[in-house]
Design an enzyme around this catalytic site. Structure first.
Site, short mmCIF file in Angstrom:
data_model
loop_
_atom_site.label_atom_id
_atom_site.label_comp_id
_atom_site.label_asym_id
_atom_site.label_seq_id
_atom_site.Cartn_x
_atom_site.Cartn_y
_atom_site.Cartn_z
N THR A 135 34.61 2.42 34.05
CA THR A 135 33.80 3.35 33.26
C THR A 135 34.38 4.76 33.17
O THR A 135 33.98 5.53 32.30
CB THR A 135 32.40 3.45 33.87
OG1 THR A 135 32.52 3.81 35.27
CG2 THR A 135 31.64 2.14 33.74
N GLU A 136 35.33 5.11 34.07
CA GLU A 136 35.83 6.49 34.09
C GLU A 136 37.31 6.50 34.50
O GLU A 136 37.74 7.33 35.30
CB GLU A 136 35.02 7.36 35.05
CG GLU A 136 33.52 7.37 34.78
CD GLU A 136 32.74 8.24 35.77
OE1 GLU A 136 33.35 9.14 36.40
OE2 GLU A 136 31.52 8.02 35.91
N LEU A 137 38.10 5.62 33.95
CA LEU A 137 39.46 5.40 34.44
C LEU A 137 40.37 6.59 34.17
O LEU A 137 40.47 7.08 33.04
CB LEU A 137 40.03 4.15 33.77
CG LEU A 137 41.49 3.82 34.09
CD1 LEU A 137 41.68 3.57 35.57
CD2 LEU A 137 41.97 2.62 33.27
N HIS A 190 38.72 6.28 39.23
CA HIS A 190 39.54 7.47 39.51
C HIS A 190 40.47 7.09 40.68
O HIS A 190 40.09 7.18 41.84
CB HIS A 190 38.66 8.66 39.90
CG HIS A 190 37.63 9.01 38.87
ND1 HIS A 190 37.98 9.50 37.63
CD2 HIS A 190 36.27 8.95 38.89
CE1 HIS A 190 36.89 9.74 36.93
NE2 HIS A 190 35.84 9.40 37.67
N GLN A 199 34.22 3.20 38.51
CA GLN A 199 34.70 4.40 37.83
C GLN A 199 36.20 4.38 37.60
O GLN A 199 36.67 4.65 36.49
CB GLN A 199 34.27 5.65 38.62
CG GLN A 199 32.77 5.88 38.57
CD GLN A 199 32.34 7.15 39.28
OE1 GLN A 199 33.17 7.98 39.68
NE2 GLN A 199 31.04 7.33 39.44
#
Length: 515
Positions: A392-394, A366, A364
């Site tokens: 995928t969710e930086l 975060h 991800q």
């Protein structure tokens, strides 16, 4: 990991270590005040080796969490954690932290194992990170991975007419996947749409494909938002990731699903798979099948250990074209023993052993205070599985937009320069539509901040351009990033413009251009 940051300044381990015995509290361990040694807004890397053993020759039993912690004015700050077993092995801790407010006192201490467990600590180092040197190395790595030699062979004229011909090569798009999270409400904002369309080639929906959104009450379906967003992406020629089919964390499962008995839940899972993947067959390039399986077990607890592999196998049967991903967080930062790269790799291998067609690894991203060699170490450990890795969710967060820009550059460069990383998705970029505070690249009025400018600068750096004369054989050679180019050839008698695509490949790409 420390050697990766310090290079020639790295001090080898001496063989000496601190031994802590007679521990009666989990927090008991070596400690030191370091208040005067720290500066604001610097990223500090933490490196240590730790080992545990049962006191008095006993048997340890369960693995122990060991944490390098900081007490900043009495508040706990995580400097890195690892899960250690009593197997006579040393375990490496790699973490980081940053202070953004002037503290009165900062103490570093090593804690975690339960009372009665002896703790050994060696080679603890805390040092500011030199990102510039690391960036130079990553630039060279990226050139090796993402560039290809190209030979343009010109034909259609007498070779003598090529003398004096000039070739101008301009790359218009890098083919490396760089995308962002979007929401349905974003599409009504013209400035948002303009920035997104110009700067990203992939999309992922923030909420609109999640089960709690598409079926908030049993039998009450809402696919309108996802349909409209898919139409938007198709109209702008953007590829789309499907996030997510299921979410394994119980608190994020909608109430009516949590209330089902085992048989009804099994039917609901089957209906979700059939309904979603049949409706959108061939429209999503990726699916995150069961989100955050390292941090939750709602479906596995109720339907058995085989349910996760079943989800993957059924999804593949319904949409064979989609690449099926696992997806989890805190994999790359050393902050969470539950989601270490080793545990993630073990989970993936276990799914594959059950026949699950896992096609990709989602990290991800975060992250706070990222340190390149720690991120790279995680990518290396997962890369041995041979699957594509995507961030995928930086997102990165700092109240100081210049520090935020530096953090974003660390993550983008580390991903772009690693051979196993094949795509980056930002978890948004527009203020008021971010899941974390102080993470946006563009403010609510459309002004690009320093983090946004850094993104645009990197996008320009990752475009190749060339200019020169055609040689005696009627050839022009250059080396450039994979992607789309406009080629302009100017001879004494005419000008020819062509669009070419440089795809991945180990051998030089030879392209014939008929003038």
């Amino acid at each position: 990991m420390a050697r990766g940051s310090l290079g020639p300044h790295h001090v080898p381990l001496s063989g000496r270590y601190i031994l802590v015995t007679n521990r009666s509290q989990t927090w008991m361990g070596p400690a030191q005040m370091i208040t005067e040694k720290l500066k604001l807004f610097l990223t500090y890397q933490v490196s240590a080796w730790v080992r545990v053993r049962a006191a008095s020759g006993g048997v340890l039993g369960l693995p122990q969490n060991v944490n390098v912690a900081l007490s900043v004015d009495g508040l706990w700050v995580n400097g890195g954690q690892v899960e250690a077993s009593d197997d006579e092995r040393w375990h490496e801790i790699g973490g980081s932290f940053r202070l953004e407010k002037e503290p009165k006192s900062v103490m570093v201490y090593i804690q975690g194992p339960v009372p009665g467990v002896d703790l050994m600590v060696a080679g603890l180092q805390i040092f500011p990170v030199d990102r510039c040197e690391r960036f130079r190395y990553l630039q060279m790595q990226a050139d090796q991975i993402h560039k290809r030699d190209v030979i343009l062979k010109l034909s259609g004229f007498d070779p003598s007419s090529f003398l004096g011909a000039v070739v101008i090569v301009k790359q218009t798009e890098n083919s490396f996947p760089l995308g962002s999270c979007i929401n349905r409400t974003n599409l009504d904002n013209e400035d948002f749409v303009d920035f997104y369309v110009k700067n990203f080639n992939w999309a992922v929906f923030g909420n609109e494909l999640k089960w709690y959104w598409t079926e908030p009450q049993q039998g009450n379906f809402n696919y309108r938002d996802a349909d409209e967003m898919l139409d938007f992406c198709r109209n702008h020629k953007k590829e789309v990731r499907g996030h997510c089919v299921f979410w394994e964390v119980e608190s994020l499962v909608q109430p009516w699903v949590r209330a089902l008995n085992r048989n009804d839940l099994s039917r609901a899972v089957q209906n979700r798979l059939t309904g979603l993947l049949s409706r959108y067959s061939g429209k999503f390039r990726h699916y995150d099948v069961n989100n955050e399986m390292l941090h939750g077990s709602f479906y596995q607890d109720r339907l058995g250990k085989g349910i996760r592999a079943y989800m993957f196998k059924t999804a593949h049967q319904l949409d064979p074209s989609a690449i099926l991903f696992v997806n989890d967080y805190h994999v790359e930062d050393g902050d969470d023993p539950r989601s270490s790269p080793e545990k993630y790799a073990d989970q993936i291998a276990g799914l594959q052993d059950q026949g699950a067609p896992v096609g990709g690894i989602g990290i991800q991203g975060h992250i706070d205070s990222p340190v390149g060699p720690i991120v790279c170490s995680a990518l290396d450990k997962l890369g041995v599985l041979g699957l594509p890795i995507w961030f995928t969710e930086l997102d990165v967060s700092s109240s100081n937009e210049y520090v935020r820009a530096d953090d974003l550059e660390v993550m983008l460069r580390e991903a772009f320069a690693h051979p196993s990383a094949e795509g980056i998705m930002l978890w948004g970029f527009w203020e008021l539509f971010m899941s974390r505070e102080n993470a946006h690249l563009v403010d609510a009025e459309g002004e690009i901040n320093e983090a946004g400018r850094r993104l645009l600068e990197l996008k320009q750096e990752w475009l190749s351009h060339a200019y020169g004369m055609v040689d005696m054989e009627g050839e022009f050679k250059f080396r450039g990033f994979h992607g789309t180019y406009e080629v302009e050839i100017v001879t004494p008698c005419k000008k020819v413009c062509k669009t070419i695509v440089v795809e991945k490949g180990d051998l030089p790409l030879v392209l014939s251009i008929d003038l």
